[in-house]
Design a protein around this motif. Structure first.
Motif, PDB file in Angstrom:
ATOM      1  N   LEU A 186       0.845  -1.180   0.000  1.00  0.00           N
ATOM      2  CA  LEU A 186       0.000   0.000   0.000  1.00  0.00           C
ATOM      3  C   LEU A 186       0.892   1.245   0.000  1.00  0.00           C
ATOM      4  CD1 LEU A 186      -2.643  -1.244   2.575  1.00  0.00           C
ATOM      5  CD2 LEU A 186      -3.044  -0.829   0.153  1.00  0.00           C
ATOM      6  N   PRO A 187       0.355   2.405  -0.350  1.00  0.00           N
ATOM      7  CA  PRO A 187       1.219   3.588  -0.494  1.00  0.00           C
ATOM      8  C   PRO A 187       2.094   3.892   0.717  1.00  0.00           C
ATOM      9  CG  PRO A 187      -0.885   4.042  -1.517  1.00  0.00           C
ATOM     10  CD  PRO A 187      -1.016   2.685  -0.853  1.00  0.00           C
ATOM     11  N   ARG A 188       1.585   3.717   1.920  1.00  0.00           N
ATOM     12  CA  ARG A 188       2.368   4.096   3.095  1.00  0.00           C
ATOM     13  C   ARG A 188       3.046   2.904   3.766  1.00  0.00           C
ATOM     14  NH1 ARG A 188      -0.008   6.975   7.338  1.00  0.00           N
ATOM     15  NH2 ARG A 188       1.937   8.113   7.540  1.00  0.00           N
ATOM     16  N   SER A 189       3.065   1.751   3.102  1.00  0.00           N
ATOM     17  CA  SER A 189       3.738   0.575   3.642  1.00  0.00           C
ATOM     18  C   SER A 189       5.250   0.695   3.446  1.00  0.00           C
ATOM     19  CB  SER A 189       3.256  -0.697   2.943  1.00  0.00           C
ATOM     20  OG  SER A 189       1.872  -0.885   3.116  1.00  0.00           O
ATOM     21  N   PHE A 190       6.003   0.208   4.430  1.00  0.00           N
ATOM     22  CA  PHE A 190       7.466   0.175   4.303  1.00  0.00           C
ATOM     23  C   PHE A 190       7.889  -1.072   3.531  1.00  0.00           C
ATOM     24  CE2 PHE A 190      11.471  -1.670   5.745  1.00  0.00           C
ATOM     25  CZ  PHE A 190      12.347  -0.659   5.402  1.00  0.00           C
ATOM     26  N   THR A 191       8.805  -0.899   2.593  1.00  0.00           N
ATOM     27  CA  THR A 191       9.434  -2.022   1.904  1.00  0.00           C
ATOM     28  C   THR A 191      10.930  -1.768   1.821  1.00  0.00           C
ATOM     29  OG1 THR A 191       9.099  -1.001  -0.275  1.00  0.00           O
ATOM     30  CG2 THR A 191       7.405  -2.543   0.490  1.00  0.00           C
ATOM     31  N   GLN A 192      11.697  -2.835   1.666  1.00  0.00           N
ATOM     32  CA  GLN A 192      13.134  -2.698   1.537  1.00  0.00           C
ATOM     33  C   GLN A 192      13.484  -2.011   0.216  1.00  0.00           C
ATOM     34  OE1 GLN A 192      15.347  -3.260   3.763  1.00  0.00           O
ATOM     35  NE2 GLN A 192      14.524  -4.781   5.192  1.00  0.00           N
ATOM     36  N   THR A 193      14.549  -1.231   0.234  1.00  0.00           N
ATOM     37  CA  THR A 193      14.981  -0.500  -0.952  1.00  0.00           C
ATOM     38  C   THR A 193      15.617  -1.421  -1.991  1.00  0.00           C
ATOM     39  OG1 THR A 193      15.307   1.533   0.294  1.00  0.00           O
ATOM     40  CG2 THR A 193      16.545   1.314  -1.740  1.00  0.00           C
ATOM     41  N   ASN A 194      16.323  -2.452  -1.517  1.00  0.00           N
ATOM     42  CA  ASN A 194      17.051  -3.361  -2.393  1.00  0.00           C
ATOM     43  C   ASN A 194      16.273  -4.672  -2.470  1.00  0.00           C
ATOM     44  OD1 ASN A 194      18.939  -5.112  -3.606  1.00  0.00           O
ATOM     45  ND2 ASN A 194      20.659  -3.969  -2.742  1.00  0.00           N
ATOM     46  N   THR A 195      15.380  -4.782  -3.451  1.00  0.00           N
ATOM     47  CA  THR A 195      14.466  -5.912  -3.523  1.00  0.00           C
ATOM     48  C   THR A 195      15.195  -7.234  -3.721  1.00  0.00           C
ATOM     49  OG1 THR A 195      12.776  -4.464  -4.454  1.00  0.00           O
ATOM     50  CG2 THR A 195      12.427  -6.817  -4.689  1.00  0.00           C
ATOM     51  N   ALA A 196      16.229  -7.252  -4.550  1.00  0.00           N
ATOM     52  CA  ALA A 196      16.939  -8.499  -4.827  1.00  0.00           C
ATOM     53  C   ALA A 196      17.599  -9.050  -3.574  1.00  0.00           C
ATOM     54  CB  ALA A 196      17.983  -8.275  -5.922  1.00  0.00           C
ATOM     55  N   VAL A 197      18.266  -8.198  -2.812  1.00  0.00           N
ATOM     56  CA  VAL A 197      18.907  -8.644  -1.578  1.00  0.00           C
ATOM     57  C   VAL A 197      17.855  -9.019  -0.535  1.00  0.00           C
ATOM     58  CG1 VAL A 197      20.323  -7.884   0.373  1.00  0.00           C
ATOM     59  CG2 VAL A 197      21.066  -7.431  -1.973  1.00  0.00           C
ATOM     60  N   ALA A 198      16.781  -8.242  -0.437  1.00  0.00           N
ATOM     61  CA  ALA A 198      15.716  -8.563   0.514  1.00  0.00           C
ATOM     62  C   ALA A 198      15.104  -9.930   0.221  1.00  0.00           C
ATOM     63  CB  ALA A 198      14.638  -7.483   0.482  1.00  0.00           C
ATOM     64  N   SER A 199      14.954 -10.275  -1.047  1.00  0.00           N
ATOM     65  CA  SER A 199      14.380 -11.570  -1.419  1.00  0.00           C
ATOM     66  C   SER A 199      15.219 -12.716  -0.870  1.00  0.00           C
ATOM     67  CB  SER A 199      14.280 -11.684  -2.939  1.00  0.00           C
ATOM     68  OG  SER A 199      13.432 -10.696  -3.463  1.00  0.00           O
TER      69      SER A 199
END
Length: 379
Positions: A186-199
């Motif tokens: 959702l718009p205000r949800s936090f996600t990791q900046t580096n998707t590949a490493v987070a995966s």
């Protein structure tokens, strides 16, 4: 950035081993660092808008006035192209950038979150006065933008965004692939900046938890549910029973996580793709992690903690130390607070540790440790 990436990783790994020297033991296994791609890894952009409506300049907070950083090579091409389309929107809609000194203007930031194929754009505005003009020219945004919203932030303060979010176009959420799972953002949800490493980070923790034989787990500071859903996926793939509870203090993150769990078939019942012998269930709840943990009558086999930079703090460290839980995975975005928290947990040993190269070309590094219970003499 003048230091070669492999040298950066070696130096960061050495710093981490030195920082954790007092809590590691000779039996601690130091896994090879989880290394990021050196360029094009940032799937999130937070661009401060300066300049004028006719010539908007995109930069980072604290960077030099007048230096445009929209083409920073840390971003993949999709992010760069979406940011450029937002610049065209600002020009055509004639939305004046907010001037910090004069406290005038409308647009403060352009925030972009991208998957490999689509993106979410959030426009942080001082007020709603420019919304009609913005809506009129939304077609100027890159066609791969699938979610558009405006965040209203009237205060003159350091915080990037405010509390009011207005949906402008497209879907209400972005679906972000994370290895074998995907999560609703959702718009205000936090996600990791580096998707590949987070995966890979989520997958690593899932393997550790299942290899430890856990059948129940807590995911504290769960965010949008990456660790919990990763564990659930691994359990389903192995045909194992697993019951996971994720706790996060932010309602929007929990709403995101609940939607993802339901879509994957993990929410409260056996999923449609679950092996017949397996039962995998994930539930999420909005609460303070420490307060919630203290109220529970029964403990899980394993706990995952992924706190903000301040760490889990003394109260939760002491609680976990005395809990008797067999396995704890601690994902840290600040190795210094990680070391302080682990020093308060003498009933656990660092079984495994790994440097997480989440932010190449910076002094900011992350770490992952697996803690195993060492029962005290009177336990």
């Amino acid at each position: 950035m003048r230091t070669p990436h492999d040298v950066q990783v070696r130096e960061a790994h050495a710093q981490l081993t030195e920082l954790l020297a007092e809590v590691a033991t000779p039996s601690t296994v130091w896994d090879e660092p989880l290394v990021s791609a050196p360029w094009g890894f940032r799937t999130k952009a937070k661009m401060m808008v300066r300049g004028t409506a006719a010539a908007p300049v995109f930069s980072f907070p604290g960077s030099h006035e007048g230096v445009d950083l929209a083409d920073c090579p840390l971003y993949p091409p999709l992010v760069t192209e979406v940011v450029e389309s937002a610049r065209a929107l600002i020009r055509r809609a004639q939305v004046p950038p907010y001037n910090l000194d004069k406290r005038r203007g409308e647009i403060k930031y352009v925030l972009v979150t991208a998957t490999p194929t689509e993106a979410m754009v959030r426009l942080v505005l001082r007020s709603t006065s420019a919304l009609e003009r913005i809506r009129e020219h939304l077609a100027l945004l890159d066609p791969r933008v699938s979610v558009v919203s405006a965040n209203i932030h009237p205060e003159h303060e350091a915080l990037i965004e405010g509390t009011e979010e207005i949906h402008l176009a497209g879907a209400d959420r972005l679906r972000l692939p994370l290895g074998n799972i995907d999560v609703d953002v959702l718009p205000r949800s936090f996600t990791q900046t580096n998707t590949a490493v987070a995966s890979e980070l989520y997958a690593q923790v899932a393997r550790w938890i299942l290899d430890a034989g856990a059948r129940t787990a807590w995911d504290l500071y769960c965010g949008v549910g990456g660790f919990a859903l990763g564990i659930a996926h691994e359990a389903r793939a192995r045909g194992a029973h697993m019951d996971i509870t994720g706790i996060e203090i932010t309602n929007e993150a929990i709403e995101s996580a609940q939607g993802s769990a339901k879509r994957h078939g993990f929410a409260g019942a056996v999923g449609p793709h679950t092996a017949p012998e397996a039962h995998v269930r994930v539930r999420f709840e909005t609460a303070d992690a420490t307060d919630w943990a203290r109220r529970q009558a029964t403990l899980p086999d394993a706990i995952v903690v992924n706190p903000p930079r301040r760490g889990i703090g003394e109260a939760l460290s002491r609680y976990l130390n005395d809990s008797g839980v067999r396995t704890i995975a601690y994902s840290s975005c600040n190795p210094e607070t990680l070391a302080a928290d682990l020093a308060r947990m003498p009933h656990y040993r660092v079984a495994r540790a790994r440097l997480i190269d989440m932010f190449p070309h910076s002094t900011h590094n992350e770490a992952l440790v697996l803690l195993s219970r060492v029962a005290p003499e009177n336990d």
